[in-house]
Enzyme design. Structure first.
Site: not given
Ligand SMILES: *Cc1c(COP(=O)(O)O)cnc(C)c1O
Length: 412
Positions: A274, A316, A342
């Site tokens: 996470p 996003y 800008c």
């Molecule tokens: C970005 C990423 C995460 C974390 O994703 P979250 O949405 O921030 O929890 C975990 N593993 C990999 C391989 C990622 O690229």
């Protein structure tokens, strides 16, 4: 839940008025709440209790050393996606045997660095990368621990830019090619097969896609075992969402309940990665109102933070709640809240209803802890913001505001 709450008319970061922090450290300012971070790490720990697991915090969400050190001290490892992130994780005292390394474009220098450090495993994203790791490990007379990142072709139902687990995405090895790649890995002399990995996207607000993806991984684990390939680690990636507006993402315990069911009776160590759900709601970006521009068409509130500090709204179309740091009960207006850069894309909110601020007022952009500072840049030659960690009634500057000198460091 987080610890940025109003007490009376004033927004507090834990026990400190945000206004006081802005005065002491200036704006734009990132403020993090230690108690919130700890609460989120604990929520995962509690949720997955009884299942052998490692929490590998996704460093890219926020890579400040103090944050990494705090999370590392709570027993977590790290999920890195570059040599620079590996450097940070190690610097912060995270043990290499708790570090996993993903990413589709690992260079020879990065692979050497990770092999030397002794990480838990590479999450390998192609057969070419697998062969390259084998070659480099051979030169170093090492065995490289690997998991293959498979692409389960599962729709994470999130923003297209942060969805990663569909066939059309550049990530991972397609499911139907996974077996042949494992068979290849087994033949490579300097490769040791450790696990299997997937990560289907970010800001996921349902349990279902996680379940579906995990199920398809487990089918592969069983198929591999028929070929005599034993998987020790099953890495389910990150991606759990947070409430920015009215989303109601599952609590880690709801996710854990379903994951535990699927893993029951299996001799696997689970890895979870996470990022956002640990640090997203644990940070805010505080900015000062510079000007108020009224045209026939629009109200613009111009603030001293820009898209270089927080790019999520423009990148996003992300929604961030924006609140006055002090409530005045003034009348509300509809306004675009924009930065000084800008670019027309330099905005934090469009047509947002907000209590009409005056020059010098402070606004807090909420839930800015993840993919905020870590995605910030020096565009328009703007020094990057300071970062402060609050714990109770104490505040520690965990990254100094950049200076003009910092901007030209390294230039000739
Ligand atoms: C970005 C990423 C995460 C974390 O994703 P979250 O949405 O921030 O929890 C975990 N593993 C990999 C391989 C990622 O690229």
């Amino acid at each position: 839940m987080h610890y940025f709450q109003f007490k009376g008319k004033e927004l507090f970061a834990e026990d400190i008025p945000v206004k006081k922090l802005a005065k002491e450290f200036g704006t734009p300012l990132y403020i993090y709440s230690q108690k919130t971070i700890e609460r989120h790490v604990d929520a995962y720990r509690e949720a997955f209790k009884g299942t052998r697991h490692i929490l590998c915090y996704a460093v890219k969400a926020n890579s400040n050393l103090s944050i990494l050190r705090l999370i590392g001290k709570m027993g977590a490892g790290a999920d890195v996606i570059s040599g620079g992130e590996l450097f940070r994780a190690l610097k912060a005292g995270i043990r290499p045997e708790r570090i996993v390394y993903a990413g589709i474009g690992k260079t020879e220098t990065e692979i050497r660095y990770a092999l030397k450090a002794g990480i838990l495993m590479f999450n390998v994203e192609s057969s070419e990368e697998l062969k390259e790791i084998n070659r480099i490990a051979g030169m170093m007379k090492k065995k490289a621990p690997v998991a293959l990142r498979v692409n389960p072709d599962i729709d994470a139902k999130t923003h297209p830019y942060i969805s990663t687990g569909l066939k059309k995405h550049k990530f991972g090895i397609p499911m139907e090619e996974a077996l042949e790649n494992y068979l290849l890995a087994r033949e490579l002399k300097n490769i040791e097969i450790k696990g299997i990995h997937k990560h289907i996207g970010s800001q996921i607000t349902e349990v279902r896609p996680f379940q579906d993806a995990l199920k398809s991984l487990l089918l592969l684990v069983d198929e591999l075992s028929l070929h005599g390939i034993r998987i020790k680690y099953i890495d389910m990636g990150g991606g759990l969402g947070i409430p920015y507006k009215d989303e109601e993402p599952p609590h880690p315990s709801e996710l854990a309940r379903e994951v535990k069911k699927l893993l029951k009776g299996r001799n696997l160590t689970l890895i979870i990665e996470p990022g956002r759900s640990i640090i997203g709601n644990a940070g805010i970006l505080v900015t000062k109102v510079l000007y108020h521009k009224r045209t026939k068409e629009k109200n613009f509130i111009i603030v001293d933070a820009g898209m270089n500090d927080l790019i999520r709204p423009t990148l996003y179309g992300a929604y961030h709640e924006i609140v006055p740091v002090e409530r005045h009960e003034r009348s509300k207006i509809i306004a675009d809240i924009v930065g000084p850069i800008c670019e027309s894309g330099d905005f934090f909110a469009k047509d947002r209803e907000i209590e009409e601020p005056e020059q010098g007022d402070l606004l807090a952009i909420m839930s800015a802890g993840a993919y905020g500072f870590s995605m910030s840049s020096n565009y328009n030659s703007r020094p990057r913001a300071a970062e402060v960690m609050v714990k109770g009634n104490r505040a520690i500057l965990v990254r100094k505001r950049e200076t003009y000198k910092d901007l030209i460091r390294g230039e000739i």
